[in-house]
Write an enzyme that holds these catalytic residues in place. Structure first.
Site, PDB file in Angstrom:
ATOM      1  N   ASN A   1       0.856  -1.184   0.000  1.00  0.00           N
ATOM      2  CA  ASN A   1       0.000   0.000   0.000  1.00  0.00           C
ATOM      3  C   ASN A   1       0.892   1.235   0.000  1.00  0.00           C
ATOM      4  O   ASN A   1       1.476   1.585   1.020  1.00  0.00           O
ATOM      5  CB  ASN A   1      -0.913  -0.022   1.232  1.00  0.00           C
TER       6      ASN A   1
ATOM      7  N   LYS B   1       0.009   4.235  -0.251  1.00  0.00           N
ATOM      8  CA  LYS B   1      -0.689   5.358   0.395  1.00  0.00           C
ATOM      9  C   LYS B   1      -0.540   6.633  -0.443  1.00  0.00           C
ATOM     10  O   LYS B   1      -0.560   6.571  -1.669  1.00  0.00           O
ATOM     11  CB  LYS B   1      -0.203   5.525   1.831  1.00  0.00           C
TER      12      LYS B   1
ATOM     13  N   HIS C   1      -9.471   0.561   4.995  1.00  0.00           N
ATOM     14  CA  HIS C   1      -8.206   0.791   5.689  1.00  0.00           C
ATOM     15  C   HIS C   1      -8.440   1.699   6.890  1.00  0.00           C
ATOM     16  O   HIS C   1      -9.299   2.582   6.861  1.00  0.00           O
ATOM     17  CB  HIS C   1      -7.184   1.412   4.735  1.00  0.00           C
TER      18      HIS C   1
ATOM     19  N   GLU D   1      -5.183  -5.243  10.668  1.00  0.00           N
ATOM     20  CA  GLU D   1      -4.185  -4.198  10.849  1.00  0.00           C
ATOM     21  C   GLU D   1      -4.461  -3.445  12.150  1.00  0.00           C
ATOM     22  O   GLU D   1      -5.301  -2.546  12.183  1.00  0.00           O
ATOM     23  CB  GLU D   1      -4.193  -3.241   9.661  1.00  0.00           C
TER      24      GLU D   1
END
EC number: 5.3.1.1
Length: 257
Positions: free
Chosen positions: A11, A13, A96, A170
């Protein structure tokens, strides 16, 4: 226990320039990615076309970091599933913790996004996780299960849809902090999530669904985490922007061989 195909996602981001994404994705694509591992990377929306063009490997997939819960229409600033499919994307990260915590995305919104993507045939990397306060209050499993219950409410017990879900646990307190959950802490949650799936969705499917770990995973700690029987891979943040990402791919392949 059936062998679950290892999965590792990078990821990116809100990071990188066009030049960096082009060279970094090209570098990952040129690496000899083991065919036994599913590998995806998720650049920002403005970098998707660059990443797709730079990807020369059939073993590397490009993913989106988010998607809207409705189709094409008057949704300024949003991106629909149809648009992702039009670009040739097959994977999308949904729920997320940064979307939930900073952008205010609710469990219900994440679940609706996931259903729309799944209905259109995409693979969804569905994130769950608890904050430090929630962990200290012994609410870790309650919080994670509530996020999955919202998804179950949307897609029910559909084997066809759940087969395209990769659950990414996560812990919020570990993301970007350098504080990684111990293998024991991570495995405990993964076991709990698999147990929930067996009891609430499908006992047989619980042995097949992949549950990966995200939270300061890097080249130094991924081997021990990957040795846990219920950790099927990683959703990698900062380390996915570095050369060590390919090292992590190799470590995962060898650990889960």
């Amino acid at each position: 226990m059936p062998a679950r195909r290892p999965f590792i996602g990078g990821n990116f981001k809100c990071n990188g320039s066009l030049d960096f994404i082009k060279s970094h994705v090209a570098s990952i694509a040129s690496y000899k990615i083991p065919e036994s591992v599913d590998v995806v990377v998720a650049p920002s929306f403005v970098h998707l076309s660059t990443a797709i063009a730079a990807n020369t490997s059939k073993c590397l997939k490009i993913a989106a970091q988010n998607v809207y819960l409705e189709g094409n229409g008057a949704w300024t600033g949003e991106t629909s599933v149809e648009m992702l499919l039009d670009m040739g994307l097959s994977h999308v990260i949904i729920g997320h913790s940064e979307r939930r915590r900073i952008m205010g995305e609710t469990n219900e919104q994440s679940a609706k996004k996931a259903k729309r993507a799944l209905d259109k045939g995409m693979t969804v990397i569905f994130c769950t996780g608890e904050t430090l306060d929630e962990r200290k209050a012994n609410n870790t499993m309650e919080v994670n299960i509530a996020q999955l219950e919202a998804l179950k409410k949307e897609i029910g017990e559909s084997k066809k849809l759940w087969e395209n879900v990769v659950i990414a646990y996560e812990p919020v307190w570990s993301i970007g902090t350098g504080v990684v959950a111990t293998p024991e802490q991570a495995e405990e949650v993964h076991v709990g999530l698999r147990k929930w799936f067996a009891e609430k969705v499908c006992a047989e499917g619980a042995q097949h669904i992949r549950i990966i770990y995200g939270g300061s995973a890097n080249g130094s700690n991924c081997e021990k985490l990957g040795q846990c029987p219920n950790i099927d891979g990683f959703l990698v943040g900062g380390a996915s922007l570095k050369p060590e990402f390919t090292t992590m791919i190799d470590i995962l392949a060898k650990t889960r061989a």
